[in-house]
Design a protein around this motif. Structure first.
Motif, mmCIF file in Angstrom:
data_model
loop_
_atom_site.group_PDB
_atom_site.id
_atom_site.type_symbol
_atom_site.label_atom_id
_atom_site.label_comp_id
_atom_site.label_asym_id
_atom_site.label_seq_id
_atom_site.Cartn_x
_atom_site.Cartn_y
_atom_site.Cartn_z
ATOM 1 N N TYR A 151 0.831 -1.181 0.052
ATOM 2 C CA TYR A 151 -0.006 0.205 -0.083
ATOM 3 C C TYR A 151 0.844 1.257 -0.276
ATOM 4 C CZ TYR A 151 -2.889 3.651 1.707
ATOM 5 O OH TYR A 151 -3.641 5.068 1.657
ATOM 6 N N ASN B 48 0.796 4.033 -2.833
ATOM 7 C CA ASN B 48 0.341 5.501 -2.413
ATOM 8 C C ASN B 48 1.265 6.238 -2.893
ATOM 9 O OD1 ASN B 48 -0.219 7.745 -0.406
ATOM 10 N ND2 ASN B 48 -2.118 6.581 -0.684
ATOM 11 N N GLU C 165 0.736 8.173 -6.463
ATOM 12 C CA GLU C 165 -0.020 9.077 -6.640
ATOM 13 C C GLU C 165 0.490 10.520 -6.873
ATOM 14 O OE1 GLU C 165 -4.850 10.046 -5.245
ATOM 15 O OE2 GLU C 165 -3.370 8.729 -3.988
ATOM 16 N N TYR D 140 -0.220 14.914 -8.062
ATOM 17 C CA TYR D 140 -0.925 15.968 -8.312
ATOM 18 C C TYR D 140 -0.740 16.162 -9.929
ATOM 19 C CZ TYR D 140 -2.867 20.778 -7.961
ATOM 20 O OH TYR D 140 -3.509 21.603 -8.202
ATOM 21 N N PHE E 194 0.167 17.091 -2.121
ATOM 22 C CA PHE E 194 -1.121 16.577 -2.284
ATOM 23 C C PHE E 194 -1.484 15.215 -1.674
ATOM 24 C CE2 PHE E 194 -3.351 13.747 -5.461
ATOM 25 C CZ PHE E 194 -4.401 14.302 -5.393
ATOM 26 N N ARG E 195 -0.590 14.585 -1.486
ATOM 27 C CA ARG E 195 -0.734 13.389 -0.806
ATOM 28 C C ARG E 195 -1.094 13.446 0.609
ATOM 29 N NH1 ARG E 195 3.339 10.739 -4.557
ATOM 30 N NH2 ARG E 195 5.100 11.252 -2.862
ATOM 31 N N LYS F 259 -4.625 14.914 0.728
ATOM 32 C CA LYS F 259 -5.652 13.808 0.448
ATOM 33 C C LYS F 259 -5.826 12.834 1.704
ATOM 34 C CE LYS F 259 -7.353 10.471 -2.864
ATOM 35 N NZ LYS F 259 -7.045 9.258 -3.702
ATOM 36 N N ARG F 260 -4.459 12.558 2.380
ATOM 37 C CA ARG F 260 -4.656 11.698 3.494
ATOM 38 C C ARG F 260 -5.398 12.264 4.675
ATOM 39 N NH1 ARG F 260 -4.209 7.255 3.536
ATOM 40 N NH2 ARG F 260 -2.035 7.066 2.776
ATOM 41 N N HIS G 30 -5.617 1.251 3.454
ATOM 42 C CA HIS G 30 -6.074 2.787 3.350
ATOM 43 C C HIS G 30 -7.188 3.000 4.344
ATOM 44 C CE1 HIS G 30 -6.723 6.451 1.006
ATOM 45 N NE2 HIS G 30 -8.178 6.214 1.305
ATOM 46 N N ILE H 202 -5.717 3.178 7.937
ATOM 47 C CA ILE H 202 -5.026 4.323 8.024
ATOM 48 C C ILE H 202 -5.928 5.535 8.188
ATOM 49 C CG2 ILE H 202 -3.634 5.962 7.260
ATOM 50 C CD1 ILE H 202 -2.014 3.799 5.815
ATOM 51 N N ILE I 223 2.686 8.714 10.059
ATOM 52 C CA ILE I 223 2.672 7.477 8.984
ATOM 53 C C ILE I 223 2.868 7.811 7.550
ATOM 54 C CG2 ILE I 223 0.248 6.334 8.356
ATOM 55 C CD1 ILE I 223 1.639 3.793 9.770
#
Lengths: 172, 169
Positions: A48, A52, A55, A57, B18-19, B22-23, B107, B110, B121
């Motif tokens: 995962y 992840n 991903e 932008y 961005f990540r 989004k998290r 996912h 988390i 994390i």
């Protein structure tokens, strides 16, 4: 990498004691190829994490457009306020002119009324003077008649006198 | 600093911002909006950027704070429900098999962690920052960061083992 070593690293990993290098070793082990069956849950975790991180932008970062748009808004407000001021100013001027014209018209009308009335008064005075002349004429006529009456009376007196003398002569 | 200089500094960590967004915000659209907003904020403060020796760490801290603010305002205006609805819609579009996918399981696990553990994390296991940087970004002491990270990792692992055993038996 032998299994015992991995298990040791995993214990450290769970206690958050591993370094980035050690975690890289674990990542490599769990995402490439065979994972021992009793460690499958770690395979899911690292799988995962790896997935992840891919991903991204995808949109482009906009910096200028919003800036100019904001500036445009500012200018627009300034322009609008200026236009408003000008229109108010011109409007006031026009209104004043209109008001002045209105007052002028009123005064003109009033003066016309006055002159009309004065003319009327003149006519009346003419009429009065006419009548006065007429009256004079009438008085002249009356005095004429009176004079005529006087003449007649003197004539009558002469008649009377002659008549008296005649009577006296007759009596004698 | 002109636009291209700024982008050169900023582009390398745009995905990380961005990540993280989004998290914390869950939905992709919100994360995109947040990212755009954050870079616009950075651009407006570009004069100050040179004062920070680590712009990336500064940007991540800003991201964290910005997302917290968004979450707070959302809770205040009771928009959380709408948000949840949206999320469910999104997952229902996916195939049912994929919902059972191991990736999705992690996912969701988390997602259920406390915000702080979520961030840590994300920063450690996904973005692979070292502990010093994480301490700066979240403004916490190293021991506290380690404790939170350890807790998060254990929680995820135990939940996965539980699910796995249920599936087998």
């Amino acid at each position: 990498m032998e299994l015992a070593n991995i298990e040791k690293l995993l214990d450290k990993y769970l206690d958050a004691e591993t370094t980035l290098q050690e975690e890289n070793i674990l990542r490599n082990y769990f995402t490439t190829g065979n994972v021992a069956p009793h460690l499958q849950e770690y395979g899911m975790m690292f799988g995962y994490f790896k997935q992840n991180k891919s991903e991204t932008y995808t949109k482009t970062i906009q910096l200028k457009p919003e800036n100019t748009r904001k500036k445009n808004w500012k200018w627009l407000t300034v322009a609008a306020s200026v236009a408003l001021l000008i229109s108010v100013f011109i409007g006031r001027q026009e209104y004043n002119k209109y008001q002045q014209r209105k007052q002028f018209a009123q005064i003109k009308e009033a003066l016309e009324q006055v002159s009309f009335n004065l003319n009327k008064g003149n006519d009346v005075l003419y009429a009065v003077s006419d009548n006065l002349n007429k009256g004079n004429d009438a008085l002249y006529a009356v005095s004429n008649n009176l004079n005529k009456g006087n003449d007649a009376v003197t004539k009558l007196r002469i008649y009377e006198e002659t008549a008296n003398t005649v009577i006296k002569k007759v009596n004698y | 600093m002109n636009q291209s200089d700024f982008l050169k500094v900023v582009i390398p960590f745009k995905d990380k911002v961005f990540r993280l967004a989004k998290r914390l915000l869950v939905s992709t659209e919100e994360a995109e909006d947040a990212t755009q907003e954050l870079f616009f904020k950075l651009w407006k403060n570009k004069e100050k950027l040179s004062e920070y020796n680590n712009v990336e760490a500064f940007a991540m801290t800003m991201t964290k704070n910005y997302c917290y603010d968004r979450l707070k305002s959302k809770q205040a205006s009771n928009l959380t429900l709408v948000h949840n609805n949206y999320k469910e819609k999104e997952t229902s579009l996916d195939k049912k098999i994929e919902q059972e996918d191991s990736v999705n399981q992690v996912h969701k696990l988390i997602e259920n962690l406390p915000e702080q553990q979520k961030i840590i994390i994300q920063l450690r296991d996904i973005e692979q920052y070292d502990f010093d940087e994480i301490c700066k970004m979240v403004d916490m002491k190293p021991t506290a960061v380690r404790v939170a990270l350890s807790r998060a990792r254990k929680t995820i692992r135990e939940a996965l083992i539980k699910k796995h055993n249920y599936g087998v038996s």
